[in-house]
Design an enzyme around this catalytic site. Structure first.
Site, PDB file in Angstrom:
ATOM      1  N   THR A 189      20.096  -1.669  35.007  1.00  0.00           N
ATOM      2  CA  THR A 189      20.260  -1.267  33.614  1.00  0.00           C
ATOM      3  C   THR A 189      21.518  -1.937  33.094  1.00  0.00           C
ATOM      4  OG1 THR A 189      19.150   0.852  33.793  1.00  0.00           O
ATOM      5  CG2 THR A 189      20.940   0.747  32.214  1.00  0.00           C
ATOM      6  N   THR A 241      21.134   8.044  37.395  1.00  0.00           N
ATOM      7  CA  THR A 241      19.962   8.931  37.404  1.00  0.00           C
ATOM      8  C   THR A 241      19.873   9.616  36.035  1.00  0.00           C
ATOM      9  OG1 THR A 241      21.439  10.507  38.500  1.00  0.00           O
ATOM     10  CG2 THR A 241      19.904   9.322  39.888  1.00  0.00           C
ATOM     11  N   GLY A 242      19.030   9.066  35.191  1.00  0.00           N
ATOM     12  CA  GLY A 242      19.024   9.428  33.779  1.00  0.00           C
ATOM     13  C   GLY A 242      18.846  10.903  33.485  1.00  0.00           C
TER      14      GLY A 242
HETATM   15  N1  ASP Z   1      19.810   5.481  33.502  1.00  0.00           N
HETATM   16  C1  ASP Z   1      18.588   4.710  33.604  1.00  0.00           C
HETATM   17  C2  ASP Z   1      17.414   5.609  33.409  1.00  0.00           C
HETATM   18  O1  ASP Z   1      17.446   6.735  33.899  1.00  0.00           O
HETATM   19  C3  ASP Z   1      18.437   4.006  34.903  1.00  0.00           C
HETATM   20  C4  ASP Z   1      19.622   3.171  35.368  1.00  0.00           C
HETATM   21  O2  ASP Z   1      20.696   3.293  34.800  1.00  0.00           O
HETATM   22  O3  ASP Z   1      19.471   2.365  36.301  1.00  0.00           O
HETATM   23  O4  ASP Z   1      16.453   5.205  32.802  1.00  0.00           O
END
Ligand code: ASP
Length: 335
Positions: A189, A241-242
């Site tokens: 990300t 972890t969103g």
């Molecule tokens: N935060 C992102 C999500 O949960 C994933 C990530 O940051 O790698 O979609």
């Protein structure tokens, strides 16, 4: 007092181990981070707004298939790609975001179009795509985002974590399922935060989400206050972890600790990443820059692709936690 503009970026956090990294791949990541930082700093040096600098930095990261945003986005449990992005202008609190887009080449440009033209903050799916396309944002075929490496990662994630929905993985953690870490893995990300010469702050975040996520799942990245936030004090972009970052309203929590509790940037970001998130099982990190130009890039995972550049200075990049042993990168992660 004159302001030295600064930009910071991330390319995702997770299980990133030096022992498992192939030297060429590591060099590719470092070069990609440096190139994006140079481009962002050059814009700021030329008088660009923080908003334009973070938008361009994230667009460049989306174009780079090393990272999990735009080209190279991870796969859903149906073998498709669904992307989310957000952008926020700290000077005005204007924000724009898209979620679940499948055909937008650069989701961060779609977020900018939502912010500029819709009168709304968040738009989703095909209607969002049709809207931003009318405002000049490029659409591509859904398979444009596919890469063989991501596909192999998805198959491996399904095989090793259990098939079907529910077995979702942070992109970097999905890589670590291969033992040793798959040297061909491409993850991350992406996000950018910046302070411009006018003292204005901005933040942007873009992602393909988590590997093997359910179709329709939306994470923290496009949620104002969770994955992205900027105001007059600080700009924040998160990765991790969103679901936990949404529950903790992580990006805004940093702002709130600074504004209401008077914490410094370093104290606020450490509290959120090293204390509050682990308490609820949240893994990941963030990048933040405050109105004084201080930078913080903490994470509670093994690594995070990260870096910053001040106008007039050289870009500083890091990947692993141990990179912080180098005094020149002392600002780059948990102490
Ligand atoms: N935060 C992102 C999500 O949960 C994933 C990530 O940051 O790698 O979609």
């Amino acid at each position: 007092m004159s302001i030295t503009p600064v930009i910071a970026i991330h390319g995702g956090a997770g299980t990133i181990l030096r022992a498992s990294m192939n030297p060429k791949l590591e060099a590719d990541y470092r070069r990609a981070l440096q190139d994006v930082l140079r481009a962002g700093a050059a814009l700021l040096a030329g008088g660009a707004s923080a908003l334009d600098a973070v938008t361009e930095a994230v667009r460049l990261l989306e174009e780079c298939a090393l990272f999990n945003a735009g080209k190279g986005a991870v796969y859903t449990d149906a073998g498709t790609h669904e992307m989310d992005a957000c952008v926020m202008d700290g000077a005005t609190l204007a924000a724009g975001a898209v979620a679940g887009v499948t055909r937008v080449r650069n989701p961060v440009l779609a977020a900018r179009a939502v912010m500029a033209h819709s009168g709304h903050v968040l738009m989703i799916g095909p209607a969002a795509q049709e809207f931003v396309a009318r405002h000049g944002v490029e659409l591509v075929a859904p398979d444009w985002f596919a890469t063989p490496e991501r596909h192999a990662q998805w198959l491996r994630a399904r095989q090793q974590a259990g098939t079907g929905s529910g077995a979702v993985l942070l992109d970097h953690d999905a890589a670590s399922l291969a033992a040793p870490l798959d040297p061909d893995s491409k993850f991350g990300t992406v996000g950018a935060v910046a302070l411009d010469a006018h003292g204005h702050l901005a933040a942007a975040t873009s992602t393909g989400g988590v590997t093997n996520k359910r179709v329709g799942r939306v994470g923290d990245s496009p949620i104002v206050g969770a994955g992205c936030y900027a105001n007059h004090l600080v700009a924040v972009s998160t990765t991790g972890t969103g679901e936990m970052f949404m529950r903790a309203v992580t990006a805004h929590d940093v702002c709130a600790l600074m504004e209401y509790a008077g914490l410094s940037l370093q104290a606020a970001t450490q509290r959120v990443i090293m204390d509050k998130l682990p308490h609820i099982g949240g893994r990941g990190g963030l990048i933040a820059v405050d109105a004084q130009g201080q930078v913080a890039l903490p994470f509670n995972t093994e690594g995070m692709y990260r870096g910053y550049a001040r106008v007039g200075g050289e870009p500083v990049c890091a990947i692993y936690g141990a990179d912080n042993a180098d005094p020149s990168t002392a600002m780059l992660g948990p102490s």
